[in-house]
Enzyme design. Structure first.
Site, PDB file in Angstrom:
ATOM      1  N   LYS A 101       0.888  -1.462   0.240  1.00 25.40           N
ATOM      2  CA  LYS A 101       0.025   0.060   0.035  1.00 25.40           C
ATOM      3  C   LYS A 101       0.551   1.437  -0.067  1.00 25.40           C
ATOM      4  O   LYS A 101       0.396   2.085  -0.455  1.00 25.40           O
ATOM      5  CB  LYS A 101      -1.065  -0.167   1.722  1.00 25.40           C
ATOM      6  CG  LYS A 101      -1.873   1.211   0.773  1.00 25.40           C
ATOM      7  CD  LYS A 101      -2.671   0.559  -0.076  1.00 25.40           C
ATOM      8  CE  LYS A 101      -3.947   2.018   0.194  1.00 25.40           C
ATOM      9  NZ  LYS A 101      -5.129   1.398   1.549  1.00 25.40           N
ATOM     10  N   GLU A 143      -6.554   0.425   7.503  1.00 23.29           N
ATOM     11  CA  GLU A 143      -6.312  -0.366   6.513  1.00 23.29           C
ATOM     12  C   GLU A 143      -6.516  -1.749   7.252  1.00 23.29           C
ATOM     13  O   GLU A 143      -5.942  -1.784   8.477  1.00 23.29           O
ATOM     14  CB  GLU A 143      -4.858  -0.096   6.093  1.00 23.29           C
ATOM     15  CG  GLU A 143      -4.960  -1.388   4.936  1.00 23.29           C
ATOM     16  CD  GLU A 143      -5.340  -0.601   2.997  1.00 23.29           C
ATOM     17  OE1 GLU A 143      -6.208  -1.315   2.168  1.00 23.29           O
ATOM     18  OE2 GLU A 143      -6.332   0.798   3.627  1.00 23.29           O
ATOM     19  N   ASP A 144      -7.500  -2.309   6.288  1.00 23.37           N
ATOM     20  CA  ASP A 144      -7.629  -3.941   6.771  1.00 23.37           C
ATOM     21  C   ASP A 144      -7.932  -4.250   8.510  1.00 23.37           C
ATOM     22  O   ASP A 144      -7.599  -5.052   9.102  1.00 23.37           O
ATOM     23  CB  ASP A 144      -6.878  -5.015   6.348  1.00 23.37           C
ATOM     24  CG  ASP A 144      -6.182  -4.457   4.912  1.00 23.37           C
ATOM     25  OD1 ASP A 144      -6.911  -4.452   4.274  1.00 23.37           O
ATOM     26  OD2 ASP A 144      -5.367  -5.243   4.678  1.00 23.37           O
ATOM     27  N   ASP A 169     -10.314   0.944   3.089  1.00 22.30           N
ATOM     28  CA  ASP A 169     -10.881   0.164   2.501  1.00 22.30           C
ATOM     29  C   ASP A 169     -12.579  -0.012   3.056  1.00 22.30           C
ATOM     30  O   ASP A 169     -13.411  -0.253   2.021  1.00 22.30           O
ATOM     31  CB  ASP A 169     -11.280  -1.551   4.135  1.00 22.30           C
ATOM     32  CG  ASP A 169      -9.742  -1.931   4.191  1.00 22.30           C
ATOM     33  OD1 ASP A 169      -9.258  -2.263   2.813  1.00 22.30           O
ATOM     34  OD2 ASP A 169      -9.103  -2.585   5.283  1.00 22.30           O
ATOM     35  N   ASN A 294     -13.599 -10.839  -4.129  1.00 24.25           N
ATOM     36  CA  ASN A 294     -12.950 -10.858  -4.864  1.00 24.25           C
ATOM     37  C   ASN A 294     -11.954 -12.750  -3.799  1.00 24.25           C
ATOM     38  O   ASN A 294     -12.384 -12.473  -2.808  1.00 24.25           O
ATOM     39  CB  ASN A 294     -11.829 -10.324  -4.081  1.00 24.25           C
ATOM     40  CG  ASN A 294     -11.341  -9.710  -6.197  1.00 24.25           C
ATOM     41  OD1 ASN A 294     -11.363 -10.416  -6.961  1.00 24.25           O
ATOM     42  ND2 ASN A 294     -10.681  -8.419  -5.882  1.00 24.25           N
TER      43      ASN A 294
END
Length: 762
Positions: A101, A143-144, A169, A294
């Protein structure tokens, strides 16, 4: 499911591991931006000089952006609890993803990043740690982090921190979905308030996407949210969160199959196989299906198309059209936020990002994006709702839209006064040639010249012609077959239409054919060209056709050379246009590097120039270099260093210096010397104390095309240099011969130079 064999999967896995391990572990490094070569540098970088910067920041905290890297530094923070499709893999295992990232931030928006992986599962404690990082960073990218913890962490950080905090996200996905949906509604003539939305997945991204759709105008009562337990409805207790409850529908339990009836938009952020072909068949006509799970979407792309051929489909995969990819958003929303010193990333900035991305997809596709995606049709429509990640225009369009929204919504601490100049600066950071070409384009806009392209069927030429019409006042003329030009322009997603937007010269049937071959024959009759040969040349040789057009004053300048050998093109140009004192002096290439511009001559014309030809080249170079707003410092380069070798190249340059010294020239030049001495004034001073050139040379003139061409190619291939040119000097700006490696952007640059009228052009 993947069709790859076990061996192929093993090879791909090993290739990915090798990418991360070799030639050194990881994907990031830290580099110094200031010199640290001596005691003086050390005294400024650290004690005692560093104290001055610290005192200045203590007295005025806002100056931290002036004296430190904070204003361009983002933290990518995670606890590894919801990483990609891997789930809760922990902080340490998430580090490769966070490094990736950070690389995207740097590559796409030139933002520096530290990846920070925290071994902390408690969302409130995690928020405490992140908030304590505020003195270090200009912004925070969460993030995440799993839901619902991510909602808690972001809410606490946004409340307590005075810098942008953005959970990518959630909001990055929502912004790209919003842009894709905006364009899908435009294509199907729907409006936000009238559509029915059915969504699966009540996680962070799903909730954020629904909130974005509400911000864009979707009615809350028209949103039907389903998860593993079916419809989120009033009175439901199982697996409910406040975020899900905000979308609860009245009534009792129902499944996805019941609520999908008549849906205009399906938004999936859940798992594979959730949406069946039978369900698609019961959606509204021309359904919009965003199956974003995904790696395997809620419905296979082929199955959705088989059921509803007119459906507009987006996925999270790169092997299908309309990939919803956060990289379209997050680098540029942070770029805009940092540049105006925003205290947050608010809803107005997100909407600005949505509109910028959507508008870019509707614009003409850039040549750079087309080059990166050569097998795809990049024309706005069903299969092209949003731009590709490697479209270099994203920086200027999206970051400036975000910055403007931040200013208008009152969260910008450092407002930008000139947004047009700011966007140009952003573009220049992506298009390396933009800054130095600015005076050239400014001059080109003051005139209206007709530029004829010999290879008018080449896609690069078509893209350059499109850009000329958008960025200059020059008029492109294309030599080629109209049907081929029309087909290739349409395939490339261009709006230019032969006969309407551009003049076409058709070698097969142009009504001016007789006039052209007679003109050519009149020029060449005593040089062995019989009438039959003149007719054949005007049917087959587009460079000769273009040169004849310029000679007849039907065009002001010719550009050729996208294929073929330079000297072959030069032959026809000099035969037709080499009159009235015009002759090819030399070819000049501008190589743009991080350190600044460097001009190289003569790269193509004179294999072994005489002293007179070198002197003429030096004078012509000075004229051209000044067109870029650069004051020339010209080095005559050879194997000899101020007379220390009796080489042929050294003697040529010494004789050329004698000729130049006899003229009253108003620019700096020096020679003969080696290239390293030309570029290093301290080294040069060791050989010649009374050198008459200040600083590093910015023009290198060589004693052979072999040396000049090799230098040019090495700088391009191994030093990351970007070429503008070559420019053909001496032909009165009537013709320029490019090389087969030129890009569409390169052709646009040369056309701007050709489109600038130059008096006494050398």
């Amino acid at each position: 499911m993947s069709d790859r064999t076990d061996d192929q999967n093993a090879a791909l896995r090993q290739a990915a591991l090798d990418y991360h391990r070799l030639p050194r572990p990881g994907k990031l490094e830290i580099r110094a931006t200031k010199p640290l070569a001596n005691g003086r540098d050390l005294a400024r970088a650290y004690s005692p000089g560093v104290a001055e910067a610290s005192v200045a920041i203590r007295d005025d905290p806002a100056t931290a952006e002036d004296y430190t890297a904070r204003g361009n530094l983002v933290a990518v923070v995670t606890n590894g609890s919801a990483v990609l499709g891997l789930g809760n893999i922990g902080a340490l295992a998430s580090k490769p993803v966070m490094e990736g990232k950070a690389v995207l931030f740097k590559t796409f928006a030139n933002i520096d990043c530290f990846d920070i992986e925290l071994d902390c599962a408690d969302p409130e404690k995690l928020a405490d740690i992140v908030c304590a990082l505020e003195p270090t960073f200009g912004a925070i990218n969460l993030e995440d982090i799993k839901a619902p913890d991510c909602f808690i962490v972001e809410k606490l950080c946004r409340e307590r921190m005075n810098i942008p905090v953005f959970h990518d996200d959630q909001h990055g996905t929502a912004i790209v979905v919003g842009a894709a949906a905006l364009n899908a509604l435009r294509l199907t003539d729907r409006d936000w308030a009238g559509i029915k939305v059915v969504s699966t997945g009540g996680g962070a991204a799903g909730i954020a996407c629904l909130n974005m759709l509400l911000s864009l105008g979707v009615k809350r009562e028209n949103v039907w949210l389903c998860d593993l337990h079916g419809l989120v409805h009033e009175g439901r207790d199982a697996d409910m969160t406040p975020q899900k409850a905000a979308f609860a529908q009245p009534g009792g339990p129902r499944g996805l199959g019941e609520v999908i009836e008549g849906a205009d938009l399906f938004l999936g952020l859940s798992g594979p196989g959730v949406l069946t072909p039978e369900m698609v068949g019961r959606m509204a006509a021309r359904p919009i299906i965003f199956a974003l799970a995904n790696p395997n979407p809620e419905i296979a792309y082929a199955d959705a198309k088989a059921t509803a051929p007119d459906a507009i489909i987006a996925t999270g995969r790169s092997d299908h059209p309309n990939q919803v990819n956060n990289v379209l958003c997050f680098p540029f929303i942070f770029r805009g936020a940092l540049d105006v010193g925003s205290t947050e990333i608010n809803e107005a900035m997100k909407i600005g990002c949505v509109e910028g991305i959507a508008a870019l997809a509707r614009a003409t596709t850039s040549a750079e994006a087309a080059a990166a995606y050569q097998e795809e049709q990049l024309t706005f429509g069903t299969d092209y709702l949003i731009p590709k990640p490697f479209d270099p225009r994203l920086m200027g369009v999206v970051a400036s839209a975000v910055a403007e929204a931040a200013m208008e919504s009152g969260v910008a601490r450092r407002p930008i006064e000139d947004m047009k100049a700011y966007k140009a600066k952003l573009d220049a950071s992506v298009f390396k040639s933009s800054m130095i070409m600015r005076p050239v384009f400014a001059a080109a806009r003051e005139a209206e010249r007709r530029i004829v392209f010999a290879e008018g069927e080449d896609e690069r030429v078509l893209r350059a012609a499109q850009a000329m019409m958008e960025e200059t006042t020059d008029i492109p003329i294309l030599i080629g077959r109209p049907d081929v030009i029309a087909t290739r322009a349409a395939r490339a997603g261009l709006t230019i239409e032969p006969g309407r937007d551009v003049e076409i010269v058709n070698p097969e049937s142009d009504p001016r054919y007789r006039d052209y071959w007679e003109t050519y024959h009149a020029l060449m009759a005593r040089r062995g060209i019989a009438p039959d040969l003149a007719r054949a040349v005007m049917r087959t040789n587009t460079t000769a056709i273009g040169a004849v057009m310029v000679s007849r004053d039907e065009a002001d300048s010719l550009i050729c050379g996208t294929f073929g050998q330079f000297l072959w093109h030069l032959r026809y140009i000099t035969e037709v246009l080499g009159q009235g004192g015009l002759h090819a002096v030399g070819a000049l290439s501008l190589i743009i590097q991080e350190e600044g511009p460097l001009f190289i001559a003569d790269t193509h014309v004179h294999a072994q120039p005489t002293p007179d030809q070198v002197a003429e080249t030096v004078i012509a170079c000075a004229r051209h270099v000044r067109r870029f707003g650069v004051e020339p410092r010209i080095a005559l380069c050879s194997a000899s260093q101020f007379g220390n070798l009796a080489s042929a190249s050294g003697q040529t340059m010494r004789d050329a210096m004698t000729l130049l010294d006899a003229m009253a020239l108003d620019f700096q030049y020096e020679g003969e010397m080696n290239v390293d001495a030309a570029l290093d004034p301290e080294l040069r001073a060791r050989f010649l104390a009374d050198c008459r050139m200040d600083g590093a040379a910015n023009v290198l003139v060589f004693a052979s095309t072999d040396a000049a061409g090799a230098t040019r190619n090495i700088l391009k291939a191994r030093a990351g240099g970007l070429e503008v040119g070559p420019l053909l000097m001496g032909m009165g700006n009537k013709a320029h011969i490019v090389t087969p490696s030129i890009t569409a952007r390169g052709l646009l640059n040369v056309s701007a130079l050709a489109g600038t009228p130059v008096a006494h052009y050398g």
